[in-house]
Design an enzyme around this catalytic site. Structure first.
Site, mmCIF file in Angstrom:
data_model
loop_
_atom_site.group_PDB
_atom_site.id
_atom_site.type_symbol
_atom_site.label_atom_id
_atom_site.label_comp_id
_atom_site.label_asym_id
_atom_site.label_seq_id
_atom_site.Cartn_x
_atom_site.Cartn_y
_atom_site.Cartn_z
ATOM 1 N N ARG A 134 -14.233 106.851 -29.007
ATOM 2 C CA ARG A 134 -13.526 105.918 -28.123
ATOM 3 C C ARG A 134 -14.121 105.951 -26.725
ATOM 4 O O ARG A 134 -14.307 104.924 -26.079
ATOM 5 C CB ARG A 134 -12.024 106.236 -28.061
ATOM 6 C CG ARG A 134 -11.268 105.217 -27.258
ATOM 7 C CD ARG A 134 -9.773 105.273 -27.465
ATOM 8 N NE ARG A 134 -9.175 104.033 -27.011
ATOM 9 C CZ ARG A 134 -8.232 103.970 -26.061
ATOM 10 N NH1 ARG A 134 -7.768 105.080 -25.523
ATOM 11 N NH2 ARG A 134 -7.749 102.803 -25.687
ATOM 12 N N HIS A 162 -15.537 102.885 -24.548
ATOM 13 C CA HIS A 162 -14.929 102.503 -23.267
ATOM 14 C C HIS A 162 -15.934 102.502 -22.114
ATOM 15 O O HIS A 162 -15.830 101.682 -21.198
ATOM 16 C CB HIS A 162 -13.719 103.396 -22.953
ATOM 17 C CG HIS A 162 -12.458 102.863 -23.561
ATOM 18 N ND1 HIS A 162 -11.220 103.038 -23.018
ATOM 19 C CD2 HIS A 162 -12.268 102.122 -24.685
ATOM 20 C CE1 HIS A 162 -10.308 102.411 -23.754
ATOM 21 N NE2 HIS A 162 -10.911 101.862 -24.780
ATOM 22 N N TRP A 208 1.002 107.794 -39.104
ATOM 23 C CA TRP A 208 1.648 109.094 -39.279
ATOM 24 C C TRP A 208 1.018 109.806 -40.457
ATOM 25 O O TRP A 208 0.925 109.241 -41.547
ATOM 26 C CB TRP A 208 3.164 108.889 -39.506
ATOM 27 C CG TRP A 208 3.786 108.285 -38.283
ATOM 28 C CD1 TRP A 208 4.357 108.946 -37.232
ATOM 29 C CD2 TRP A 208 3.835 106.887 -37.942
ATOM 30 N NE1 TRP A 208 4.777 108.052 -36.270
ATOM 31 C CE2 TRP A 208 4.461 106.783 -36.670
ATOM 32 C CE3 TRP A 208 3.413 105.715 -38.577
ATOM 33 C CZ2 TRP A 208 4.678 105.569 -36.030
ATOM 34 C CZ3 TRP A 208 3.615 104.500 -37.923
ATOM 35 C CH2 TRP A 208 4.248 104.432 -36.670
HETATM 36 C C1 HEM Z 1 -9.738 94.560 -29.468
HETATM 37 C C2 HEM Z 1 -10.402 95.690 -29.151
HETATM 38 C C3 HEM Z 1 -9.718 97.040 -29.141
HETATM 39 C C4 HEM Z 1 -8.445 97.369 -28.767
HETATM 40 C C5 HEM Z 1 -7.356 96.459 -28.201
HETATM 41 C C6 HEM Z 1 -8.304 98.807 -28.986
HETATM 42 C C7 HEM Z 1 -7.144 99.537 -28.717
HETATM 43 C C8 HEM Z 1 -6.965 100.872 -28.994
HETATM 44 C C9 HEM Z 1 -5.750 101.609 -28.723
HETATM 45 C C10 HEM Z 1 -4.494 101.053 -28.064
HETATM 46 C C11 HEM Z 1 -5.957 102.893 -29.148
HETATM 47 C C12 HEM Z 1 -4.987 104.069 -29.063
HETATM 48 C C13 HEM Z 1 -5.323 104.922 -27.836
HETATM 49 C C14 HEM Z 1 -4.322 106.087 -27.745
HETATM 50 O O1 HEM Z 1 -3.087 105.779 -27.774
HETATM 51 O O2 HEM Z 1 -4.755 107.258 -27.686
HETATM 52 C C15 HEM Z 1 -7.287 102.954 -29.700
HETATM 53 C C16 HEM Z 1 -7.859 104.098 -30.246
HETATM 54 C C17 HEM Z 1 -9.160 104.160 -30.738
HETATM 55 N N1 HEM Z 1 -10.119 103.174 -30.632
HETATM 56 FE FE1 HEM Z 1 -9.770 101.233 -30.152
HETATM 57 N N2 HEM Z 1 -9.472 99.326 -29.494
HETATM 58 C C18 HEM Z 1 -10.360 98.288 -29.593
HETATM 59 C C19 HEM Z 1 -11.688 98.386 -30.013
HETATM 60 C C20 HEM Z 1 -12.316 99.560 -30.378
HETATM 61 C C21 HEM Z 1 -13.759 99.683 -30.633
HETATM 62 C C22 HEM Z 1 -14.771 98.528 -30.491
HETATM 63 C C23 HEM Z 1 -13.987 100.988 -30.983
HETATM 64 C C24 HEM Z 1 -15.283 101.693 -31.340
HETATM 65 C C25 HEM Z 1 -16.369 101.086 -31.774
HETATM 66 C C26 HEM Z 1 -12.690 101.672 -30.945
HETATM 67 C C27 HEM Z 1 -12.506 103.004 -31.275
HETATM 68 C C28 HEM Z 1 -11.267 103.667 -31.188
HETATM 69 C C29 HEM Z 1 -11.045 105.016 -31.703
HETATM 70 C C30 HEM Z 1 -12.072 105.905 -32.421
HETATM 71 C C31 HEM Z 1 -9.704 105.336 -31.414
HETATM 72 C C32 HEM Z 1 -8.965 106.634 -31.739
HETATM 73 C C33 HEM Z 1 -9.004 107.512 -30.507
HETATM 74 C C34 HEM Z 1 -8.247 108.842 -30.695
HETATM 75 O O3 HEM Z 1 -7.820 109.139 -31.850
HETATM 76 O O4 HEM Z 1 -8.139 109.587 -29.688
HETATM 77 N N3 HEM Z 1 -11.706 100.781 -30.570
HETATM 78 N N4 HEM Z 1 -7.887 101.712 -29.602
#
Ligand code: HEM
Ligand SMILES: CCN(CC)c1nc(N)c2ccccc2n1
Length: 290
Positions: free
Chosen positions: A45, A49, A188
């Site tokens: 992530r 970002h 979950w």
């Molecule tokens: C429309 C685009 C996207 C939105 C709105 C979005 C939104 C989110 C949100 C809200 C979370 C939860 C964060 C938290 O509560 O800790 C999340 C987690 C995550 N996102 Fe996205 N995301 C998007 C695109 C992406 C992309 C492009 C990638 C990677 C190529 C990605 C990889 C991840 C990963 C790996 C997590 C898990 C992080 C963790 O477990 O700590 N996301 N995302």
């Protein structure tokens, strides 16, 4: 103009493989983080970002300058929870002071993906730390409460196609949401640290119910305890996106191939690597044991 990548004096594949191995070994050591999910998803992530701030209209933001190290970017509410990944990387940055922050943040995502059995990701060094004044303002990362046209317009800023957008979002097969970070909760018990096409399989196979969560935000929940953000669910609501969801749910190899290409494009957006030679493909720890 694009940022010109700068060759790291005398550093070769072996030097960057040492950084890869240090990150990979620390991932194995610190496996208890976040309920035994580990740091892998958090590092992926972070790599997204730091790259997702890129704006092709004025070539600002993006992974090149490593500006996440400055307070303004690290404190962006959209980056809440990524402090964990940043703290994880501090001892790595100390051990290898010659690597730029932009190269470290992106290499860490590549390492995490490969160590979580994802595809091999070709990676090129050459990002150069920028000054604090070059830190992009907050607000460039996407809003999870939105629909398909928002997602298409948002990624249009990087020049991504519908197919690239769907492939990239497949990274939501990793990790979980945390109410205290984003106002979303779950999945979950199901959260994983293995890269697969299950995000797409779940989207098509589960019975989704739109519900308000404890933070008052709407999200889709299934009886099996899976969840989808509104922007996740948009991929099956929008006909043009849905076609790729179906493709990747059926064909994990096609997903791996398309994800690899889109992820490299995301991490390299705005950078001219010129004649700095071809990308490195790192060995996983398992490949080096034998
Ligand atoms: C429309 C685009 C996207 C939105 C709105 C979005 C939104 C989110 C949100 C809200 C979370 C939860 C964060 C938290 O509560 O800790 C999340 C987690 C995550 N996102 Fe996205 N995301 C998007 C695109 C992406 C992309 C492009 C990638 C990677 C190529 C990605 C990889 C991840 C990963 C790996 C997590 C898990 C992080 C963790 O477990 O700590 N996301 N995302
Ligand atoms: C595919 C179900 N999972 C993890 C097993 C999942 N589903 C999601 N919808 C999701 C959304 C944002 C971040 C992590 C996420 N993880």
């Amino acid at each position: 103009a694009l940022h010109l990548a700068k060759a790291q004096d005398g550093k070769s594949l072996e030097d960057f493989q040492k950084v890869y191995n240090a990150i990979a070994e620390k991932l194995r050591d610190e496996d208890e983080f976040d309920g035994y999910i580990g740091y892998g998803p958090n590092l992926v992530r972070l790599s997204w970002h730091v790259s997702g701030t890129f704006d092709k209209n004025d070539n600002s933001g993006g992974s090149f300058g490593g500006t996440y190290r400055f307070k303004k970017e690290a404190d962006d509410p959209a980056n809440k929870g990524l402090q964990n990944a940043a703290h994880f990387l501090e001892p790595i940055a100390k051990k290898f002071p010659w690597i730029s922050h932009g190269d470290l943040y992106t290499l860490a995502g590549v390492t995490a993906l490969q160590e979580m059995q994802g595809p091999k990701i070709p990676w090129r060094p050459g990002r150069v730390d920028a000054d604090e004044k070059d830190t992009p303002e907050n607000g460039r990362l996407p809003d999870a409460s939105q629909d398909g046209s928002y997602v298409r317009h948002y990624f249009g800023r990087f020049g991504f196609t519908d197919q690239e957008i769907v492939a990239l979002l497949g990274a939501h097969c990793l990790g979980k949401t945390h109410l205290e970070n984003s106002g979303y909760e779950g999945p979950w018990g199901a959260a994983t640290n293995t890269f697969t096409n299950e995000f797409f399989v779940n989207l098509l196979n589960e019975n989704w119910k739109l519900e308000k969560n404890e933070a008052g935000n709407k999200q889709y929940n299934s009886e099996k305890g899976y969840m989808m953000l509104p922007t996740d669910y948009a991929l099956v609501q929008d006909g043009k996106f849905r076609k790729y969801v179906e493709k990747y749910a059926k064909d994990q190899d096609a997903f791996f191939e398309d994800f690899k290409s889109a992820y490299v494009k995301l991490l390299e957006n705005g950078i001219d690597f010129g004649k700095l030679g071809k990308a490195y493909v790192f060995k996983t720890l398992d490949e080096q044991d034998s």
